[in-house]
Design a protein around this motif. Structure first.
Motif, PDB file in Angstrom:
ATOM      1  N   GLY A  31       0.847  -1.204   0.000  1.00  0.00           N
ATOM      2  CA  GLY A  31       0.000   0.000   0.000  1.00  0.00           C
ATOM      3  C   GLY A  31       0.884   1.256   0.000  1.00  0.00           C
ATOM      4  N   LEU A  32       1.908   1.252   0.878  1.00  0.00           N
ATOM      5  CA  LEU A  32       2.840   2.386   0.929  1.00  0.00           C
ATOM      6  C   LEU A  32       3.630   2.490  -0.377  1.00  0.00           C
ATOM      7  N   TYR A  33       4.047   1.344  -0.898  1.00  0.00           N
ATOM      8  CA  TYR A  33       4.795   1.305  -2.165  1.00  0.00           C
ATOM      9  C   TYR A  33       4.013   2.008  -3.284  1.00  0.00           C
ATOM     10  N   HIS A  34       2.713   1.678  -3.382  1.00  0.00           N
ATOM     11  CA  HIS A  34       1.900   2.287  -4.449  1.00  0.00           C
ATOM     12  C   HIS A  34       1.704   3.785  -4.216  1.00  0.00           C
ATOM     13  N   TYR A  35       1.550   4.154  -2.952  1.00  0.00           N
ATOM     14  CA  TYR A  35       1.416   5.597  -2.655  1.00  0.00           C
ATOM     15  C   TYR A  35       2.699   6.339  -3.033  1.00  0.00           C
ATOM     16  N   LEU A  36       3.857   5.789  -2.615  1.00  0.00           N
ATOM     17  CA  LEU A  36       5.124   6.470  -2.901  1.00  0.00           C
ATOM     18  C   LEU A  36       5.344   6.590  -4.408  1.00  0.00           C
ATOM     19  N   LYS A  37       4.910   5.563  -5.129  1.00  0.00           N
ATOM     20  CA  LYS A  37       5.045   5.581  -6.586  1.00  0.00           C
ATOM     21  C   LYS A  37       4.313   6.794  -7.170  1.00  0.00           C
ATOM     22  N   LEU A  38       3.111   7.040  -6.652  1.00  0.00           N
ATOM     23  CA  LEU A  38       2.343   8.201  -7.138  1.00  0.00           C
ATOM     24  C   LEU A  38       3.057   9.516  -6.822  1.00  0.00           C
ATOM     25  N   LYS A  39       3.923   9.479  -5.805  1.00  0.00           N
ATOM     26  CA  LYS A  39       4.656  10.679  -5.408  1.00  0.00           C
ATOM     27  C   LYS A  39       6.041  10.734  -6.066  1.00  0.00           C
ATOM     28  N   GLY A  40       6.301   9.835  -7.002  1.00  0.00           N
ATOM     29  CA  GLY A  40       7.573   9.875  -7.724  1.00  0.00           C
ATOM     30  C   GLY A  40       8.711   9.154  -7.026  1.00  0.00           C
ATOM     31  N   ILE A  41       8.384   8.316  -6.044  1.00  0.00           N
ATOM     32  CA  ILE A  41       9.430   7.557  -5.334  1.00  0.00           C
ATOM     33  C   ILE A  41       9.285   6.084  -5.666  1.00  0.00           C
ATOM     34  N   ASP A  42      10.366   5.518  -6.210  1.00  0.00           N
ATOM     35  CA  ASP A  42      10.325   4.117  -6.603  1.00  0.00           C
ATOM     36  C   ASP A  42      10.957   3.290  -5.486  1.00  0.00           C
ATOM     37  N   ALA A  43      10.154   2.878  -4.526  1.00  0.00           N
ATOM     38  CA  ALA A  43      10.692   2.173  -3.355  1.00  0.00           C
ATOM     39  C   ALA A  43      10.885   0.688  -3.661  1.00  0.00           C
ATOM     40  N   GLN A  44      11.816   0.063  -2.936  1.00  0.00           N
ATOM     41  CA  GLN A  44      11.982  -1.392  -3.038  1.00  0.00           C
ATOM     42  C   GLN A  44      11.406  -2.038  -1.781  1.00  0.00           C
ATOM     43  N   VAL A  45      10.434  -2.934  -1.952  1.00  0.00           N
ATOM     44  CA  VAL A  45       9.903  -3.682  -0.808  1.00  0.00           C
ATOM     45  C   VAL A  45      10.757  -4.932  -0.615  1.00  0.00           C
ATOM     46  N   ILE A  46      11.205  -5.152   0.617  1.00  0.00           N
ATOM     47  CA  ILE A  46      11.991  -6.360   0.926  1.00  0.00           C
ATOM     48  C   ILE A  46      11.294  -7.138   2.035  1.00  0.00           C
ATOM     49  N   SER A  47      11.064  -8.421   1.758  1.00  0.00           N
ATOM     50  CA  SER A  47      10.567  -9.318   2.805  1.00  0.00           C
ATOM     51  C   SER A  47      11.739 -10.174   3.291  1.00  0.00           C
ATOM     52  N   PRO A  48      11.909 -10.338   4.595  1.00  0.00           N
ATOM     53  CA  PRO A  48      13.028 -11.150   5.088  1.00  0.00           C
ATOM     54  C   PRO A  48      12.954 -12.608   4.629  1.00  0.00           C
ATOM     55  N   THR A  49      11.736 -13.089   4.321  1.00  0.00           N
ATOM     56  CA  THR A  49      11.553 -14.497   3.937  1.00  0.00           C
ATOM     57  C   THR A  49      10.463 -14.584   2.865  1.00  0.00           C
ATOM     58  N   ASP A  50      10.121 -15.806   2.507  1.00  0.00           N
ATOM     59  CA  ASP A  50       8.971 -16.018   1.626  1.00  0.00           C
ATOM     60  C   ASP A  50       7.675 -15.847   2.430  1.00  0.00           C
ATOM     61  N   TYR A  51       6.549 -16.023   1.747  1.00  0.00           N
ATOM     62  CA  TYR A  51       5.249 -15.931   2.428  1.00  0.00           C
ATOM     63  C   TYR A  51       4.218 -16.730   1.661  1.00  0.00           C
ATOM     64  N   GLY A  52       3.036 -16.853   2.254  1.00  0.00           N
ATOM     65  CA  GLY A  52       1.998 -17.725   1.701  1.00  0.00           C
ATOM     66  C   GLY A  52       1.468 -17.236   0.360  1.00  0.00           C
ATOM     67  N   ASP A  53       1.089 -18.195  -0.517  1.00  0.00           N
ATOM     68  CA  ASP A  53       0.648 -17.802  -1.861  1.00  0.00           C
ATOM     69  C   ASP A  53      -0.738 -17.156  -1.853  1.00  0.00           C
ATOM     70  N   PHE A  54      -1.434 -17.181  -0.704  1.00  0.00           N
ATOM     71  CA  PHE A  54      -2.721 -16.495  -0.626  1.00  0.00           C
ATOM     72  C   PHE A  54      -2.544 -14.973  -0.644  1.00  0.00           C
ATOM     73  N   LEU A  55      -1.284 -14.530  -0.652  1.00  0.00           N
ATOM     74  CA  LEU A  55      -1.030 -13.080  -0.735  1.00  0.00           C
ATOM     75  C   LEU A  55      -0.507 -12.657  -2.111  1.00  0.00           C
ATOM     76  N   PHE A  56      -0.299 -13.635  -2.995  1.00  0.00           N
ATOM     77  CA  PHE A  56       0.354 -13.320  -4.274  1.00  0.00           C
ATOM     78  C   PHE A  56      -0.497 -12.423  -5.175  1.00  0.00           C
ATOM     79  N   TRP A  57      -1.808 -12.339  -4.908  1.00  0.00           N
ATOM     80  CA  TRP A  57      -2.693 -11.522  -5.739  1.00  0.00           C
ATOM     81  C   TRP A  57      -2.482 -10.031  -5.525  1.00  0.00           C
TER      82      TRP A  57
END
Ligand code: 5GP
Ligand code: MN
Length: 331
Positions: A31-57
């Motif tokens: 959500g923050l990533y998409h907001y920053l994008k609208l403000k001209g900031i191309d942020a990198q999201v990093i997850s320390p590990t993998d996560y469940g595929d129910f979030l891939f959407w």
């Protein structure tokens, strides 16, 4: 934080969240990533590990970097960053060894979180335990930046998802009028509650559903004296049912659906260590219990911890300490 965030040139920005991110962790990050994008900031999201595929959407899930798959690149980005957002965690321990690099980075750190007693590693902070979720705090952040009108469908989908899961589908006492007001805004911005609910809760494998049945039937131990339900899962069972990351998410809640139960515990043998999840109703402080006995923490009614004892010893340790809390578990 505004002068740092909206400086020219745009700050090199990284968003990190806790390991094995849930919908609130990933939804707030994206959500923050998409907001920053609208403000001209191309942020990198990093997850320390993998996560469940129910979030891939989630929109832009493919842009999330898994630290375990890309350690060098992730460390390089954290070290080179001007700004690091730390979302949905209160302790650098929660992002594994990535924590050392965040601690040592010269970047300004912004903590946005709702867990008790955050460590002091941040420069800026939007923090309260009196909110439903980190997603709701991201909504507040966008509003504070004067950008409520920028909330689009992508942001709305992400923030809806995390708020929905962290409030137990809007039924925990963390659900406030402000939560429902925000949700109304998110739906107006294009979030589709029935679809998000479907993606997250009606998206399990047959194995997972059968495994849940097995656990409820064979593995749930009720301790009536302490109104406590404990489910214990060993490594062979995880293997036999082909259980993958995310599959045991939500199992712990079933204990609390039993009449009278005030404390539900899930104990899973994750091979390297034993992982515990606690959920309660009423006056039992699960975060105190998990931090005191299982090097953990979290919220009053939902927390987790870990143990290096065997699975059986871990369960016995939980049971051994219940009498200290009898007054909070019974009338
Ligand atoms: P879960 O039981 O879903 O893994 O976690 C529930 C909550 O407990 C999470 O929101 C998280 O804040 C907290 N939590 C889970 N595991 C740990 C842990 O090992 N350490 C700490 N400090 N908190 C945890
Ligand atoms: Mn959260």
């Amino acid at each position: 934080v505004r002068p740092v965030l909206f400086a020219t040139p745009a700050p090199k920005t990284v968003i990190v969240t806790h390991h094995k991110p849930d919908a609130d962790a990933l939804g707030s990050s994206l959500g923050l990533y998409h907001y920053l994008k609208l403000k001209g900031i191309d942020a990198q999201v990093i997850s320390p590990t993998d996560y469940g595929d129910f979030l891939f959407w989630m929109p832009s899930n493919e842009a999330v970097m898994n630290f375990e798959e890309n350690p060098e690149e992730a460390i390089r980005l954290v070290e080179a960053a001007d700004l690091v957002f730390c979302l949905d965690f209160n302790s650098l321990k929660r992002i594994n060894t990535l924590g050392e690099h965040v601690a040592n980075s010269k970047a300004q750190k912004v903590l946005i979180d709702h867990h008790q007693d955050p460590e002091n590693f941040d420069d800026y902070r939007l923090w309260t335990t009196a909110t439903s979720s980190t997603c709701e705090l991201i909504f507040d952040f966008i509003v504070l930046m004067g950008d409520r009108n920028l909330i689009n469908k992508q942001i709305a989908d992400c923030l809806y998802a995390g708020t929905m899961t962290d409030t137990g589908s809007f039924r925990f006492d963390s659900t406030k009028p402000s939560t429902h007001r925000m949700v109304a805004d998110l739906i107006e911005a294009g979030a589709l509650p029935h679809l998000i609910h479907d993606y997250i809760f009606d998206n399990y494998s047959l194995n997972r559903t059968r495994f849940l049945g097995y656990c409820l039937n064979e593995k749930l131990e009720l301790i009536p004296e302490y109104n406590t339900a404990i489910i214990t899962i060993n490594a062979q069972e995880l293997k036999k049912y082909h259980i993958i990351t995310g599959d045991t998410e939500g199992f712990v809640n079933f204990g609390l659906t039993i009449k009278g139960v005030r404390l539900a515990v899930l104990i899973v043998d994750r091979t390297v260590k034993v992982k515990l999840s606690f959920r309660s109703k009423g006056d039992f402080p699960t975060n105190e219990f998990s931090s005191k006995y299982f090097s953990g923490g979290g919220h009053f009614h939902a927390s987790g911890g870990e143990s290096t004892l065997s699975l059986e010893e871990t369960r016995e340790k939980v049971k051994k300490h219940l009498p200290e809390y009898k007054h909070l578990l019974t009338d």
